[in-house]
Design an enzyme around this catalytic site. Structure first.
Site, PDB file in Angstrom:
ATOM      1  CB  SER A   1      -0.984  -0.002   1.166  1.00 26.03           C
ATOM      2  OG  SER A   1      -0.326  -0.322   2.366  1.00 26.03           O
TER       3      SER A   1
ATOM      4  CG  HIS B   1      -3.841  -0.659  -2.317  1.00 25.10           C
ATOM      5  ND1 HIS B   1      -4.426   0.591  -2.356  1.00 25.10           N
ATOM      6  CD2 HIS B   1      -3.493  -0.866  -1.028  1.00 25.10           C
ATOM      7  CE1 HIS B   1      -4.394   1.116  -1.148  1.00 25.10           C
ATOM      8  NE2 HIS B   1      -3.848   0.259  -0.318  1.00 25.10           N
TER       9      HIS B   1
ATOM     10  CE  LYS C   1      -7.451   0.890   0.881  1.00 26.85           C
ATOM     11  NZ  LYS C   1      -6.801  -0.001   1.818  1.00 26.85           N
TER      12      LYS C   1
HETATM   13  C1  LIG Z   1      -6.707  -0.240   3.137  1.00 28.34           C
HETATM   14  C2  LIG Z   1      -6.146  -1.564   3.428  1.00 28.34           C
HETATM   15  C3  LIG Z   1      -6.752  -2.408   4.353  1.00 28.34           C
HETATM   16  C4  LIG Z   1      -7.894  -1.968   5.215  1.00 28.34           C
HETATM   17  O1  LIG Z   1      -9.061  -1.843   4.500  1.00 28.34           O
HETATM   18  P1  LIG Z   1     -10.212  -0.877   5.052  1.00 28.34           P
HETATM   19  O2  LIG Z   1     -11.402  -1.269   4.286  1.00 28.34           O
HETATM   20  O3  LIG Z   1      -9.745   0.513   4.804  1.00 28.34           O
HETATM   21  O4  LIG Z   1     -10.324  -1.159   6.521  1.00 28.34           O
HETATM   22  C5  LIG Z   1      -6.242  -3.676   4.507  1.00 28.34           C
HETATM   23  N1  LIG Z   1      -5.173  -4.090   3.801  1.00 28.34           N
HETATM   24  C6  LIG Z   1      -4.532  -3.289   2.928  1.00 28.34           C
HETATM   25  C7  LIG Z   1      -3.357  -3.815   2.171  1.00 28.34           C
HETATM   26  C8  LIG Z   1      -5.004  -1.998   2.719  1.00 28.34           C
HETATM   27  O5  LIG Z   1      -4.377  -1.202   1.867  1.00 28.34           O
END
Ligand SMILES: *Cc1c(COP(=O)(O)O)cnc(C)c1O
Length: 386
Positions: free
Chosen positions: A177, A205, A236
């Site tokens: 991320s 992502h 996302k």
């Molecule tokens: C954003 C993210 C999460 C968490 O997801 P949310 O829906 O924001 O709680 C988990 N793992 C990764 C790799 C992320 O980038």
């Protein structure tokens, strides 16, 4: 001195103090942040689905029909026809037998890790995995071993020493991320086979970004059916909220029964679930938005490189510009904001000391002129700040 002041003061001294920005507009290419119109180069809404007209209209209809809150946990009164339909579609999207939606990606990681492994098991984890994976590992009470980022030799050594544990689980981000690079999932799957380990990929992502159908890193590497546990987020590229797990029917059945972060929390609202359904459907019917996203990624990356910025070699909608020092990264981000571009600085402890960066992200619905204007701002602040 008050109880917390010295701690806050030391954060300020190290340039690590955080402040919340306030948005008064949507997650659009141009929006309003702290009262100022800016070009948004920071949203995880990679496909622009959060503000897609058709998606919004479907959600409005769902609110008229179902109201706002869900009224209970999934196992009591909060399980709507929409939840089940979304899970069926997610399983199709990820080419698995079934899927289960959690309220956030964070809760999905906590729920999966604490359910599938425990005392007597071992988790082998990439150093740069997301914080929610680390927290899930700690809560699980399994032994935790960490290998250097994407270092397959070290992963293999850790596996060689893991024979005495009941279960072995390798867990990795699909797309990292803060670095935007990919895990070598094909090699990880091979090692897992050799050492009888399970593989879990957190594709927050990658989902909606990687692969021809944007199914994520498993599709990108052609590993359908070979990754035991696929975690994704709806928050996302899909522009909504929530996390999910896709895998075998039995895996999902077990999580549905035993995952505490699933069982003991109120279900996501019908409108949020309906929004995810609408955006997933839109993506399937309009694959051209994936191509648009990738064209924008290439355009912005090459523009930044031409300006002499130091980019990490990413392969996603995340474009990290390495600055190094936390305070310099903050000054650069501030100067860009003055020029009308939102590109936040990412500092320790989110990234390692000395690797502070601007984390720039691109959306499918940025126009060429949005990106050209942003590049002009990057050119201006580079001569002033760096
Ligand atoms: C954003 C993210 C999460 C968490 O997801 P949310 O829906 O924001 O709680 C988990 N793992 C990764 C790799 C992320 O980038």
């Amino acid at each position: 001195m008050s109880r917390w002041k010295s701690e806050l003061d030391s954060l300020k001294k190290e340039g690590l103090y955080r402040r919340l920005r306030v948005l008064e507009g949507s997650q659009s290419p141009r929006t309003i942040v702290d009262g100022r119109e800016v070009i948004m180069l920071a949203s995880n809404n990679y496909l622009g689905l959060s503000t897609n007209k058709q998606v919004k209209e479907e959600v409005i209809e769902i609110v008229r029909r179902y109201g706002i809150g869900s009224g209970g946990s999934r196992l009591t009164t909060g399980n709507y026809d929409l939840h089940r339909e979304l899970e069926k579609r997610l399983a199709q999207f990820k080419e698995t037998e079934d899927a289960l939606v959690f309220n956030t990606g964070y809760m999905a990681n906590i729920g999966v890790l604490t359910t599938l492994v425990g005392k007597g098991d071992i988790i082998i984890c990439d150093k740069l995995n997301h914080a929610s994976i680390i927290d899930g590992c700690r809560l699980s009470k399994a032994k935790l071993r960490v290998y250097r980022h994407n270092n397959m030799e070290q992963l293999e050594r850790k596996l060689q020493g893991a024979g005495k544990y009941r279960r072995r689980l390798i867990v990795t981000d699909g797309v990292f991320s803060m670095d935007g690079d990919l895990a070598p999932l094909d090699q990880i799957v091979n090692l897992a086979r050799k050492y009888d380990a399970m593989v879990m990929v957190d594709d927050a992502h990658g989902t909606g970004v990687l692969g021809k159908n944007a199914g994520g890193s498993v599709e990108y590497f052609g590993l359908e059916g070979q990754v035991d546990i696929q975690l994704g987020t709806l928050s996302k590229a899909l522009g909504s909220e929530g996390g999910f797990v896709a895998g075998s029917r039995e895996l999902i059945d077990l999580l549905r029964n035993k995952s505490r972060s699933f069982v003991y929390s109120t279900a996501l609202s019908p409108s949020t679930i309906g929004g995810s359904l609408a955006s997933l459907r839109y993506l399937t019917e309009h694959p051209e938005i994936i191509e648009k996203l990738w064209n924008n990624i290439k355009f912005l990356k090459s523009g930044l490189e031409d300006l002499g910025y130091d980019l990490l070699p990413s392969n996603s909608a995340i474009i990290p510009i390495i600055i190094g020092d936390a305070k310099r990264a903050t000054s650069l981000s501030k100067a860009l904001l003055e020029e009308g571009v939102l590109a936040p600085a990412i500092r320790p402890p989110t990234v390692a000391k000395g690797s502070s960066r601007l984390r720039v992200t691109v959306m499918a619905n940025h126009s060429r002129s949005d990106l050209e204007e942003a590049l002009r701002a990057f050119a201006k602040v580079k001569s002033e700040i760096l």
